[in-house]
Design an enzyme around this catalytic site. Structure first.
Site, mmCIF file in Angstrom:
data_model
loop_
_atom_site.group_PDB
_atom_site.id
_atom_site.type_symbol
_atom_site.label_atom_id
_atom_site.label_comp_id
_atom_site.label_asym_id
_atom_site.label_seq_id
_atom_site.Cartn_x
_atom_site.Cartn_y
_atom_site.Cartn_z
ATOM 1 N N GLN A 238 0.825 -1.208 0.000
ATOM 2 C CA GLN A 238 0.000 0.000 0.000
ATOM 3 C C GLN A 238 0.861 1.260 0.000
ATOM 4 O OE1 GLN A 238 -3.035 -0.753 -0.435
ATOM 5 N NE2 GLN A 238 -3.883 1.306 -0.523
ATOM 6 N N GLU B 11 4.085 -25.802 8.895
ATOM 7 C CA GLU B 11 4.427 -26.061 10.306
ATOM 8 C C GLU B 11 3.237 -25.744 11.210
ATOM 9 O OE1 GLU B 11 8.351 -25.556 11.664
ATOM 10 O OE2 GLU B 11 9.227 -25.814 9.693
HETATM 11 C C1 LIG Z 1 5.478 -24.713 0.532
HETATM 12 C C2 LIG Z 1 5.114 -25.756 1.535
HETATM 13 C C3 LIG Z 1 6.115 -26.454 2.197
HETATM 14 C C4 LIG Z 1 5.780 -27.490 3.084
HETATM 15 N N1 LIG Z 1 6.789 -28.233 3.651
HETATM 16 C C5 LIG Z 1 6.457 -29.358 4.352
HETATM 17 C C6 LIG Z 1 7.490 -30.267 4.800
HETATM 18 O O1 LIG Z 1 8.688 -30.033 4.596
HETATM 19 N N2 LIG Z 1 7.104 -31.384 5.450
HETATM 20 C C7 LIG Z 1 5.799 -31.682 5.706
HETATM 21 O O2 LIG Z 1 5.535 -32.722 6.305
HETATM 22 N N3 LIG Z 1 4.806 -30.830 5.310
HETATM 23 C C8 LIG Z 1 5.097 -29.695 4.634
HETATM 24 N N4 LIG Z 1 4.120 -28.851 4.191
HETATM 25 C C9 LIG Z 1 2.733 -29.180 4.479
HETATM 26 C C10 LIG Z 1 2.078 -28.211 5.456
HETATM 27 O O3 LIG Z 1 2.595 -28.407 6.741
HETATM 28 C C11 LIG Z 1 0.572 -28.415 5.345
HETATM 29 O O4 LIG Z 1 0.167 -27.898 4.078
HETATM 30 C C12 LIG Z 1 -0.189 -27.762 6.468
HETATM 31 O O5 LIG Z 1 0.059 -28.409 7.688
HETATM 32 C C13 LIG Z 1 -1.710 -27.733 6.236
HETATM 33 O O6 LIG Z 1 -2.181 -28.974 5.837
HETATM 34 P P1 LIG Z 1 -3.105 -29.065 4.534
HETATM 35 O O7 LIG Z 1 -2.389 -28.351 3.450
HETATM 36 O O8 LIG Z 1 -3.431 -30.495 4.295
HETATM 37 O O9 LIG Z 1 -4.403 -28.256 4.879
HETATM 38 P P2 LIG Z 1 -5.688 -28.797 5.636
HETATM 39 O O10 LIG Z 1 -5.301 -29.521 6.874
HETATM 40 O O11 LIG Z 1 -6.559 -29.519 4.663
HETATM 41 O O12 LIG Z 1 -6.379 -27.437 6.064
HETATM 42 C C14 LIG Z 1 -7.226 -26.678 5.192
HETATM 43 C C15 LIG Z 1 -7.850 -25.550 6.034
HETATM 44 O O13 LIG Z 1 -8.652 -26.123 7.086
HETATM 45 C C16 LIG Z 1 -8.209 -25.626 8.337
HETATM 46 N N5 LIG Z 1 -8.410 -26.641 9.357
HETATM 47 C C17 LIG Z 1 -8.000 -27.937 9.344
HETATM 48 N N6 LIG Z 1 -8.339 -28.550 10.490
HETATM 49 C C18 LIG Z 1 -8.967 -27.632 11.254
HETATM 50 C C19 LIG Z 1 -9.576 -27.648 12.542
HETATM 51 N N7 LIG Z 1 -9.551 -28.737 13.303
HETATM 52 N N8 LIG Z 1 -10.149 -26.510 12.996
HETATM 53 C C20 LIG Z 1 -10.157 -25.395 12.239
HETATM 54 N N9 LIG Z 1 -9.619 -25.311 11.008
HETATM 55 C C21 LIG Z 1 -9.005 -26.418 10.527
HETATM 56 C C22 LIG Z 1 -6.755 -25.269 8.129
HETATM 57 O O14 LIG Z 1 -6.300 -24.324 9.090
HETATM 58 C C23 LIG Z 1 -6.790 -24.695 6.725
HETATM 59 O O15 LIG Z 1 -7.238 -23.362 6.792
HETATM 60 C C24 LIG Z 1 4.425 -27.788 3.342
HETATM 61 C C25 LIG Z 1 3.422 -27.040 2.704
HETATM 62 C C26 LIG Z 1 3.741 -26.056 1.800
HETATM 63 C C27 LIG Z 1 2.650 -25.319 1.098
#
Ligand SMILES: Cc1cc2nc3c(=O)[nH]c(=O)nc-3n(C[C@H](O)[C@H](O)[C@H](O)COP(=O)(O)OP(=O)(O)OC[C@H]3O[C@@H](n4cnc5c(N)ncnc54)[C@H](O)[C@@H]3O)c2cc1C
Length: 385
Positions: free
Chosen positions: A339, A366
């Protein structure tokens, strides 16, 4: 390579890093984003400086920083593109901490010196296509066969997977136990038959750092690669690793915010509209002040939580508070920076829009912001009952 037990040595390390960030990393930010790769010579310089082993104990060839020292380093590394920090992030954090915290002596001796020197890159494989926030529902299996384990399953979004030499993999050793207690951690070397790395994901930001799927197809791993030599401890290890990682990420968020505030202030003092620098307008001043206030609060939180961890306290709540506040804070700071820069904030040449995209990740990995809220509230209820 420096070691940083003493405050004076830490000061030297920090000023050397500040110089490195200013003279080598910041000038290469655009190149890293354009080429989606960190130049070889910079990786070598990072190795030479000991940056891959900041948190590894000195006896295993690392710098041996405690948490309070590590977050100060992360404040400095946060002053440049998060991709540089991400390259060394797994070796200092999720890719090595499992071994440091719960590995056997043999596992530590075998892998930590190579991780600390940057000879190999470490990766942490917890997330799966159907197990993200609900990580304890993971489905990857590790079946015992004689003195081997056979791994099958798919891991998703694994940072540094294309570059990694060693994976800490969470897999279910007890199929009858559906929750966390059935999960164990394994150290799997790249090149093990049956370990397949998918193509790099195309991401919103943090170009130069790569994530990919990691597939296990009848991947046979010696039983000696079971982390700590004990089944059923893998999820606990993963959570301990993440507690520490959350504090580190929060510190990086503070660093990025401070960089963006500095750039916003400089631009606001130079850019003139209506006959004076836009920094003279109180509506711009409010944005600058809010950003400064929030970054300062996050910095204090991170330093306090790190000090508590070094004193041996359980900081699960504080680490989540820091990660939640700092990652949301840097999102607001980046938005205000766009902004304040006006149209220039949206144009790639200025680099501000790149940071805006880069910092979005901090609220997701994380543990998402919602998961941090759940951890904090659950801990509060546990303490109260
Ligand atoms: C660039 C990048 C690097 C990564 N590096 C690693 C790595 O090195 N190792 C590894 O193991 N993982 C890694 N990850 C994975 C990352 O930790 C996950 O993407 C993250 O934990 C969220 O999981 P998900 O993407 O399955 O989302 P989901 O769990 O499907 O969540 C989707 C939405 O629902 C919400 N949600 C889920 N459960 C609840 C609840 N109980 N109450 C309220 N809201 C909820 C979440 O907050 C989010 O807004 C990486 C991800 C990215 C994008």
């Amino acid at each position: 390579m420096l070691t940083a037990r003493e405050d004076e040595t830490l000061e030297q390390l920090l000023s050397m890093l500040e110089r490195f960030v200013k003279e080598r990393l910041i000038p290469n930010e655009h190149r890293v984003a354009d080429e989606d790769a960190i130049p070889r010579d910079i990786i070598e310089e990072m190795r030479g400086l000991g940056l891959f082993g900041l948190s590894t104990p000195v006896e295993f060839g690392g710098v041996g920083l405690n948490m309070s020292q590590e977050v100060q380093v992360a404040f400095v590394l946060g002053q440049t593109s998060p991709a540089f920090r991400s390259l060394i992030g797994t070796n200092n954090g999720i890719g090595s901490q499992g071994i440091i915290l719960d590995g056997t002596e043999e596992q530590r001796r075998k892998y930590l010196p190579r991780l600390a020197s940057g000879e190999i890159v470490g990766a942490f494989a917890l997330t799966e296509p159907n197990a993200g926030s609900d990580a304890s529902s993971l489905r990857t299996t590790a079946r015992r066969e004689g003195d081997m384990y056979v791994l099958n399953g798919t891991k998703r979004f694994i940072t540094n997977a294309p570059e990694a030499g060693l994976f800490t993999v969470m897999a279910r050793t007890n199929p009858d136990e559906k929750g966390a207690a059935g999960i164990s951690a394994f150290l799997v070397e790249a090149g093990t038959p049956g370990l397949i790395i998918g193509p790099s994901d195309r991401k919103m930001g943090q170009k130069g750092t790569h994530t990919a799927d990691v597939l296990f197809e009848d991947c046979r791993v010696p039983a000696a690669q079971l982390l700590g030599g004990v089944e059923g401890q893998g999820f606990k290890t993963a959570m301990k690793v993440l507690d520490r990682g959350r504090l580190h990420i929060a510190a990086v968020c503070v660093g990025v915010a401070e960089r963006l505030i500095r750039e916003s202030l400089r631009y606001a003092m130079e850019r003139e509209q209506f006959g004076k620098p836009i920094a003279e307008f109180q509506l711009i001043q409010a944005m600058l002040a809010d950003s400064r206030m929030e970054a300062y609060a996050a910095r204090c939180m991170v330093l306090d939580a790190a000090r508590r961890r070094d004193a041996g306290q359980n900081i699960s709540t504080e680490a989540s508070c820091c990660k939640l506040f700092a990652s949301e804070m840097v999102g607001r700071v980046a938005d205000r920076a766009v902004q304040i820069f006006g149209g220039a904030g949206y144009i790639a040449d200025y680099g501000i829009e790149r940071f805006y995209r880069d910092v979005r990740l901090f609220r997701l990995y994380e543990g998402t912001s919602q998961i941090q809220q759940l951890v904090i509230a659950r801990n509060m209820m546990r303490e109260a009952s």
